[in-house]
Design an enzyme around this catalytic site. Sequence first.
Site, PDB file in Angstrom:
ATOM      1  N   ARG A 186       0.812  -1.216   0.000  1.00  0.00           N
ATOM      2  CA  ARG A 186       0.000   0.000   0.000  1.00  0.00           C
ATOM      3  C   ARG A 186       0.847   1.269   0.000  1.00  0.00           C
ATOM      4  O   ARG A 186       0.311   2.368  -0.083  1.00  0.00           O
ATOM      5  CB  ARG A 186      -0.918   0.001   1.211  1.00  0.00           C
ATOM      6  CG  ARG A 186      -0.176  -0.009   2.541  1.00  0.00           C
ATOM      7  CD  ARG A 186      -1.151  -0.298   3.669  1.00  0.00           C
ATOM      8  NE  ARG A 186      -0.499  -0.374   4.969  1.00  0.00           N
ATOM      9  CZ  ARG A 186      -1.137  -0.693   6.085  1.00  0.00           C
ATOM     10  NH1 ARG A 186      -2.424  -0.968   6.041  1.00  0.00           N
ATOM     11  NH2 ARG A 186      -0.504  -0.746   7.227  1.00  0.00           N
ATOM     12  N   GLU A 390      11.463   6.065   5.697  1.00  0.00           N
ATOM     13  CA  GLU A 390      10.002   6.258   5.677  1.00  0.00           C
ATOM     14  C   GLU A 390       9.720   7.640   5.109  1.00  0.00           C
ATOM     15  O   GLU A 390      10.027   8.661   5.727  1.00  0.00           O
ATOM     16  CB  GLU A 390       9.417   6.165   7.095  1.00  0.00           C
ATOM     17  CG  GLU A 390       9.597   4.818   7.781  1.00  0.00           C
ATOM     18  CD  GLU A 390       8.468   3.821   7.493  1.00  0.00           C
ATOM     19  OE1 GLU A 390       7.512   4.179   6.771  1.00  0.00           O
ATOM     20  OE2 GLU A 390       8.565   2.681   7.997  1.00  0.00           O
TER      21      GLU A 390
END
Length: 431
Positions: A186, A390
Site C-alpha cells: 500500500r 520512511e
Amino acid sequence: MYVISIVCVLIAAVTAGGADLESGAGYSVHGIKLRSRSDQQLISELQQSVDLDIWQYGLPEGQDTLVMLSPENRVEVLDELDAKGIEHYLHLADVKQALETHAEEVKQWKQQSRSGGAVPFNDYPRYAEVDAYMESIAAQYPNLVTIVNAGKSFEGRDIKYLKISTTNFADASKPIYFMDAMMHAREWVTTPPTLYSIHRLVENLRDQDKDLLEDVDWIILPIANPDGYEYTHINSSTRMWRKTRSVNPEISENCIGVDPNRNFDTHWNTTGVSPNPCAETFPGNEAFSEPETRIVRDILLEHLDRMQVYMNIHSHGNWVLYGFDNYTLPPNYIHLHLVGASMGSVMDTMKLPQADWYKVGNSAMVFYETSGSAQDYGQLVGVPLSYTLELPGYGYGFLVPPQFIDHINKETWEGIAVTARMARIYHQSGL
Ligand SMILES: *[C@@H]1O[C@H](CO)[C@@H](O)[C@H](O)[C@H]1NC(C)=O
Ligand SMILES: *[C@@H]1O[C@H](CO)[C@@H](O)[C@H](O)[C@H]1NC(C)=O
Ligand SMILES: *[C@@H]1O[C@H](CO)[C@@H](O)[C@H](O)[C@H]1NC(C)=O
C-alpha cells in the site's frame, strides 16, 4: 478488564484483521499523543493483540502515532487508551470516503498526464508500466544499464532490477548502492523515487551529479512485492493491502500473505510479530518463506564484497532508521547515524510546510523492538550502511495525492545523493 477486552477483540481480529477493508466502511484513523516509552509499548502490544493497523509510528512528545481502527475494534482500543489516560483524537473520520477521493484523484492525474506525455516516475504506475520503463531504459542505454530478472513472485510476476554502472560492475574500487521499494504494497509513493533515481542517473544526468554515476554502482529494485502492489490496484477495498499474496493452506485457509519486512532471517518470529496468519505483521511459517524476500536476500549476498548502502524504502512518517531492531547498536553506529542524519537534514531543507521533519535513529530505540526486518538483515550480513527510509505522508497516510510525487522524488533524490557521496568516501577509506 484489560484481559477480557483483548480476548474479545482478538476474536474479531481473526475474522476481520489483515483482510480487505470491504469498502472501508466504518474504518477511521486516530492520532495518539504519546507521553513516554511505555505508551509506545502499549501501542506495540495492541498492534499484536488486536492487529491494530499502524499507519504512522510516533515518538513521545515528538510525533503522534496514527492508527486505523475498524468498527470491530474501535471501542475497545479507544477505551484502553482512555483507561491509561492517553490523549487521542480523530484524524480521519471516514476511510471509505478518503479511499474514494484518492481513487478519483489518481484517475484524473493519469488522464491528465497521459495527454501531456506520461512519465512513469511522476505517477503511480502499474507493474506493467514500471516493467516497460525499465526495459526501455535498458534497451536505450546498453553501455550503462543492465536489466536483471531476479525470479518470480508467488503469483508468477517477474521481479526485475536495474544495474547502473559506467564500468559494467567490474570496478571493485566502487561502492554499490542498493535501493528497493514497494515491499509493503500500500506504500505507493515509494516506487516513484526509485524510478526518478533511474531517470536522474541515466536519462537526465546533471553536471553536479556526474560523480554519482562515475564513482558508484547502482542496483535499483522499484517493486519488491509486485503481487501485493497489483492487488492494491483492484479497487478501493484492496488499496490498503500490505503483505505478499502467498497462499499456504496448511497455515490458513482464509488468510493470505506474509509481512515481508518481518520475514528476513534475523531474530525471525521473536518480537513485533503476530502468530495470527490474518495479521498485518504475520512473519510467515519460516524465515524467507516468501520468494520476494529471498530475491532481496540474494541481491544483498551476491554483492556483499562492496555493497556500502542498502536503502529499504517505505512510507510514511519521515524516518531514517538503522539497526539493530533489538536495541543493540552495530559497531559502526556513529557513521550510521551521521550518514542517516545527513540524509534527513538535506531532505528537511526541501520539506513542504505540511510535511513532518525527518527523524533519525536506531529503530528499536525510536519505536520498539521488532524482528525479521530487511534493514536488520542487510546490516547483519555486512552492509555497512543499512537503512529503513520512511517517506512523508503529508497527513494523507498511504493515500498521498499524486500532486506530491514530483516533490517527493526531488527531495528523496537529494537525500540519496548525499548518502551515496558519503558511502563513496567511507568505501575509499576502507570503512
Ligand atoms: C474489490 O475486489 C475484491 C477482490 O477482487 C472483491 O472481492 C470485492 O468484491 C471488490 N469490491 C468492490 C467494492 O468492488
Ligand atoms: C512463532 O512464534 C510463536 C510464538 O512463540 C509460535 O507460537 C509459533 O509456533 C512460531 N511459528 C513458527 C512457524 O515457528
Ligand atoms: C541484537 O542483534 C544483533 C544482530 O543480530 C546481535 O549481534 C546482538 O547480539 C543482539 N543483542 C542482544 C542483546 O540480543
